[in-house]
Design a protein around this motif. Sequence first.
Motif, PDB file in Angstrom:
ATOM      1  N   ASP A  12       0.812  -1.224   0.000  1.00 45.04           N
ATOM      2  CA  ASP A  12       0.000   0.000   0.000  1.00 45.04           C
ATOM      3  C   ASP A  12       0.847   1.278   0.000  1.00 45.04           C
ATOM      4  O   ASP A  12       0.317   2.373   0.052  1.00 45.04           O
ATOM      5  CB  ASP A  12      -0.975   0.011   1.167  1.00 45.04           C
ATOM      6  CG  ASP A  12      -0.285  -0.098   2.514  1.00 45.04           C
ATOM      7  OD1 ASP A  12       0.938  -0.337   2.561  1.00 45.04           O
ATOM      8  OD2 ASP A  12      -0.979   0.044   3.525  1.00 45.04           O
ATOM      9  N   ARG A  16       5.689   1.081  -3.831  1.00 46.06           N
ATOM     10  CA  ARG A  16       5.549  -0.383  -3.778  1.00 46.06           C
ATOM     11  C   ARG A  16       6.287  -1.099  -4.898  1.00 46.06           C
ATOM     12  O   ARG A  16       6.699  -2.233  -4.759  1.00 46.06           O
ATOM     13  CB  ARG A  16       4.077  -0.774  -3.785  1.00 46.06           C
ATOM     14  CG  ARG A  16       3.337  -0.411  -5.042  1.00 46.06           C
ATOM     15  CD  ARG A  16       1.877  -0.847  -4.968  1.00 46.06           C
ATOM     16  NE  ARG A  16       1.086  -0.074  -5.899  1.00 46.06           N
ATOM     17  CZ  ARG A  16       0.293   0.931  -5.543  1.00 46.06           C
ATOM     18  NH1 ARG A  16       0.171   1.257  -4.275  1.00 46.06           N
ATOM     19  NH2 ARG A  16      -0.379   1.600  -6.448  1.00 46.06           N
ATOM     20  N   ASN A  35       6.471  -7.939  -2.110  1.00 44.58           N
ATOM     21  CA  ASN A  35       5.366  -7.459  -1.277  1.00 44.58           C
ATOM     22  C   ASN A  35       4.000  -7.980  -1.742  1.00 44.58           C
ATOM     23  O   ASN A  35       2.976  -7.563  -1.242  1.00 44.58           O
ATOM     24  CB  ASN A  35       5.368  -5.933  -1.225  1.00 44.58           C
ATOM     25  CG  ASN A  35       5.296  -5.300  -2.595  1.00 44.58           C
ATOM     26  OD1 ASN A  35       5.089  -5.970  -3.592  1.00 44.58           O
ATOM     27  ND2 ASN A  35       5.483  -3.990  -2.639  1.00 44.58           N
ATOM     28  N   LEU A  47      -3.038  -5.736  -6.494  1.00 44.69           N
ATOM     29  CA  LEU A  47      -2.534  -5.697  -5.125  1.00 44.69           C
ATOM     30  C   LEU A  47      -2.933  -6.975  -4.392  1.00 44.69           C
ATOM     31  O   LEU A  47      -3.897  -7.642  -4.776  1.00 44.69           O
ATOM     32  CB  LEU A  47      -3.090  -4.467  -4.410  1.00 44.69           C
ATOM     33  CG  LEU A  47      -2.774  -3.118  -5.080  1.00 44.69           C
ATOM     34  CD1 LEU A  47      -3.366  -1.972  -4.268  1.00 44.69           C
ATOM     35  CD2 LEU A  47      -1.282  -2.932  -5.262  1.00 44.69           C
ATOM     36  N   PRO A  48      -2.226  -7.341  -3.332  1.00 49.34           N
ATOM     37  CA  PRO A  48      -2.505  -8.589  -2.621  1.00 49.34           C
ATOM     38  C   PRO A  48      -3.934  -8.694  -2.074  1.00 49.34           C
ATOM     39  O   PRO A  48      -4.457  -9.796  -1.925  1.00 49.34           O
ATOM     40  CB  PRO A  48      -1.501  -8.594  -1.463  1.00 49.34           C
ATOM     41  CG  PRO A  48      -0.440  -7.663  -1.856  1.00 49.34           C
ATOM     42  CD  PRO A  48      -1.061  -6.656  -2.775  1.00 49.34           C
ATOM     43  N   ASP A  49      -4.571  -7.559  -1.803  1.00 48.00           N
ATOM     44  CA  ASP A  49      -5.940  -7.612  -1.274  1.00 48.00           C
ATOM     45  C   ASP A  49      -6.996  -7.718  -2.377  1.00 48.00           C
ATOM     46  O   ASP A  49      -8.182  -7.674  -2.113  1.00 48.00           O
ATOM     47  CB  ASP A  49      -6.220  -6.399  -0.383  1.00 48.00           C
ATOM     48  CG  ASP A  49      -6.162  -5.078  -1.126  1.00 48.00           C
ATOM     49  OD1 ASP A  49      -5.976  -5.076  -2.357  1.00 48.00           O
ATOM     50  OD2 ASP A  49      -6.304  -4.033  -0.457  1.00 48.00           O
ATOM     51  N   GLY A  50      -6.557  -7.834  -3.641  1.00 51.33           N
ATOM     52  CA  GLY A  50      -7.479  -8.010  -4.757  1.00 51.33           C
ATOM     53  C   GLY A  50      -7.817  -6.732  -5.503  1.00 51.33           C
ATOM     54  O   GLY A  50      -8.438  -6.793  -6.564  1.00 51.33           O
ATOM     55  N   ARG A  51      -7.420  -5.579  -4.961  1.00 50.78           N
ATOM     56  CA  ARG A  51      -7.672  -4.324  -5.678  1.00 50.78           C
ATOM     57  C   ARG A  51      -6.762  -4.236  -6.890  1.00 50.78           C
ATOM     58  O   ARG A  51      -5.659  -4.762  -6.885  1.00 50.78           O
ATOM     59  CB  ARG A  51      -7.415  -3.115  -4.776  1.00 50.78           C
ATOM     60  CG  ARG A  51      -8.428  -2.955  -3.669  1.00 50.78           C
ATOM     61  CD  ARG A  51      -8.123  -1.735  -2.826  1.00 50.78           C
ATOM     62  NE  ARG A  51      -6.854  -1.958  -2.117  1.00 50.78           N
ATOM     63  CZ  ARG A  51      -5.965  -1.009  -1.853  1.00 50.78           C
ATOM     64  NH1 ARG A  51      -6.182   0.232  -2.220  1.00 50.78           N
ATOM     65  NH2 ARG A  51      -4.852  -1.290  -1.208  1.00 50.78           N
ATOM     66  N   SER A  52      -7.256  -3.554  -7.914  1.00 50.53           N
ATOM     67  CA  SER A  52      -6.434  -3.361  -9.102  1.00 50.53           C
ATOM     68  C   SER A  52      -6.070  -1.894  -9.244  1.00 50.53           C
ATOM     69  O   SER A  52      -6.804  -1.004  -8.818  1.00 50.53           O
ATOM     70  CB  SER A  52      -7.162  -3.847 -10.350  1.00 50.53           C
ATOM     71  OG  SER A  52      -8.325  -3.090 -10.562  1.00 50.53           O
TER      72      SER A  52
END
Length: 64
Positions: A12, A16, A35, A47-52
């Motif tokens: 985040d 990054r 990361n 991103l790892p949380d699924g956001r693009s």
Amino acid sequence: MCRHQPQCPPADARDREAALLVAFHPEQGWWLLCNGVVIFDDTGELLPDGRSVPARRALCERAT
């Protein structure tokens, strides 16, 4: 996730993309950073949380 010293920036963080490369598949157009960020060859990111994160540049269209 990162065990490097100094540690890689978290997913985040603004920087990054400075994280170390863990795996890459240029033939498929993606790179995995330490990361957990996946960077695509069009500069988009997952991103790892699924956001693009949308691509920062458009793909060039081929003139025919």
